[in-house]
Write a protein that holds these residues in place. Structure first.
Motif, PDB file in Angstrom:
ATOM      1  N   THR A 307      79.881 -71.242 -32.523  1.00  0.00           N
ATOM      2  CA  THR A 307      80.227 -72.098 -31.491  1.00  0.00           C
ATOM      3  C   THR A 307      80.133 -71.563 -30.213  1.00  0.00           C
ATOM      4  OG1 THR A 307      81.328 -73.529 -33.095  1.00  0.00           O
ATOM      5  CG2 THR A 307      81.829 -74.021 -30.707  1.00  0.00           C
ATOM      6  N   ASN A 311      77.524 -72.534 -27.229  1.00  0.00           N
ATOM      7  CA  ASN A 311      78.028 -73.112 -26.315  1.00  0.00           C
ATOM      8  C   ASN A 311      78.697 -72.502 -24.995  1.00  0.00           C
ATOM      9  OD1 ASN A 311      77.842 -76.136 -27.092  1.00  0.00           O
ATOM     10  ND2 ASN A 311      78.725 -74.997 -28.844  1.00  0.00           N
ATOM     11  N   VAL A 384      85.320 -75.648 -25.659  1.00  0.00           N
ATOM     12  CA  VAL A 384      84.196 -75.858 -25.017  1.00  0.00           C
ATOM     13  C   VAL A 384      84.281 -76.692 -23.819  1.00  0.00           C
ATOM     14  CG1 VAL A 384      81.797 -76.541 -25.283  1.00  0.00           C
ATOM     15  CG2 VAL A 384      82.731 -75.551 -27.030  1.00  0.00           C
ATOM     16  N   SER A 388      83.457 -74.948 -20.233  1.00  0.00           N
ATOM     17  CA  SER A 388      82.288 -75.013 -19.766  1.00  0.00           C
ATOM     18  C   SER A 388      82.063 -74.701 -18.401  1.00  0.00           C
ATOM     19  CB  SER A 388      81.483 -76.400 -19.921  1.00  0.00           C
ATOM     20  OG  SER A 388      81.451 -76.588 -21.628  1.00  0.00           O
TER      21      SER A 388
END
Length: 393
Positions: A307, A311, A384, A388
């Motif tokens: 993951t 990401n 995430v 981000s």
């Protein structure tokens, strides 16, 4: 698989330390908790049955263990870890941190120096300081996503501070290392040379992934048992922390007598009857459950790594050799630790803050993998979202 680790069990309103007390830690009320090291999985059914049998009896008076208890514990350690113990070595206590406190009080004096290796499970240092001893840090060396030892610094810290004790954490919490034979041998020889007692916290000893092998410290060399205290418990392996049960092994009669004296002085006597029966049942019946658990945890670890790779490639997972606690390096995101923590709080995900494990943990967070995949997926989606680069906060 025989056991259903995908089952989501509601732990709210059960007095769960993990789920029911976010306000105590200044966390959002609905934060998804992947912090404290217990599992969201049901214990093996044979262990539940053993506890239920005691509960159904209806009398919960003082209890003591018989030979069957020792035999179950001894058989487990012999078969899994090639560690062959004698009954008089074993001291039963309510937990490993309690045992660390008793060892500190019984085997050192106020003002003595005790060596630890940060980043480290913070109750260890807290217990040292609370007992009036001095912590001396031999920091682990972090390079290219892996932690190693600085053995020259280790010996120097022992000598310069006349350290009387070294508390070893193996497998290491939070960095997930399972120390090799050579690493343990080097540390042990240095401690032996300078008359430094080794208290080895091996509470995660059963939680080791393929390609790695846990070695009980006192088995590394014939003489190491003379100056070591081996701390074990079924609590992490089988999710029994609330039942207050641990087994400490000390083969040196003098060290054992001093350790036991502190236990008597504390007023502690018998084990919790539920914990005693649960421990025995777990070690007799829990092998297949543990095998399937480790497969599930390995898949969860792979999911977290995949993951972040897709990401959040700037977040670096530390290779997990043991425990179910994934250590993640967020430093390349270029945010301060406080900024990272604020983003995670806003996203309603609760990870263990790396700074709790010492200054070397700044920019790191620890993720508890011992939960159903669906829970982990929600948590990682929130991580995430929080981290981000395009996210505006």
């Amino acid at each position: 698989m025989k056991y259903n680790f995908d089952e989501v069990i509601n732990r709210h309103n059960t007095n769960s330390y993990k789920y029911d007390f976010p306000e105590m830690f200044n966390k959002p009320k609905d934060a998804l908790p992947l912090w404290v090291a217990d599992m969201d999985f049901r214990i093996p059914p044979e262990v539940m049955a053993a506890i239920q049998k005691v509960a159904d009896h209806g009398i919960y008076g003082y209890a003591e263990s018989k030979d069957d208890y020792f035999n179950a514990v001894a058989s487990w350690f012999a078969s899994i870890h090639d560690y062959h113990v004698k009954s008089d070595w074993m001291v039963k206590v309510p937990g490993v941190v309690f045992a660390l406190g008793m060892a500190i009080k019984g085997l050192t004096a106020p003002g003595d120096a005790i060596v630890i290796q940060k980043p480290l499970y913070y109750p260890i240092e807290n217990t040292i300081v609370a007992n009036g001893r001095i912590t001396v840090d031999n920091p682990l060396v972090y390079s290219q996503g892996r932690y190693t030892l600085d053995l020259e610094d280790f010996e120097r810290k022992i000598v310069d501070n006349n350290a009387k004790m070294f508390i070893l954490c193996n497998p290491h919490n939070p960095v997930g290392r399972v120390w090799t034979r050579d690493e343990l041998l080097c540390m042990g020889r240095i401690c032996q040379k300078h008359n430094c007692i080794v208290v080895s916290d091996e509470i995660h000893c059963d939680l080791v992934f393929d390609g790695h092998k846990h070695l009980v410290f006192s088995t590394i060399c014939d003489t190491f048992a003379d100056f070591s205290v081996i701390c074990t418990a079924p609590s992490k392996t089988f999710n029994l922390a609330g039942l207050q049960n641990a087994n400490i092994f000390i083969s040196n009669k003098g060290l054992r007598a001093r350790f036991k004296h502190e236990i008597w002085a504390s007023g502690y006597a018998q084990l919790n009857v539920m914990g005693m029966e649960a421990c025995k049942a777990a070690y007799i019946h829990g092998r297949q459950w543990l095998t399937e658990l480790m497969q599930y945890l390995a898949n969860n670890a792979a999911y977290v790594c995949d993951t972040v790779a897709v990401n959040l490639p700037k977040i670096k997972p530390i290779a997990l050799e043991g425990t179910y606690l994934q250590w993640l390096d967020f430093n390349a995101l270029g945010l301060s630790h406080d900024e990272l923590e604020d983003r995670l709080n806003r996203a309603n995900v609760w990870l263990s803050s790396g700074t709790a494990f010492g200054a070397a943990g700044a920019g790191f967070f620890r993720v508890n993998l011992a939960c159903p995949r669906s829970t982990l997926e929600v948590a990682m989606q929130r991580v995430v979202s929080a981290c981000s680069e395009s996210r505006q906060v």
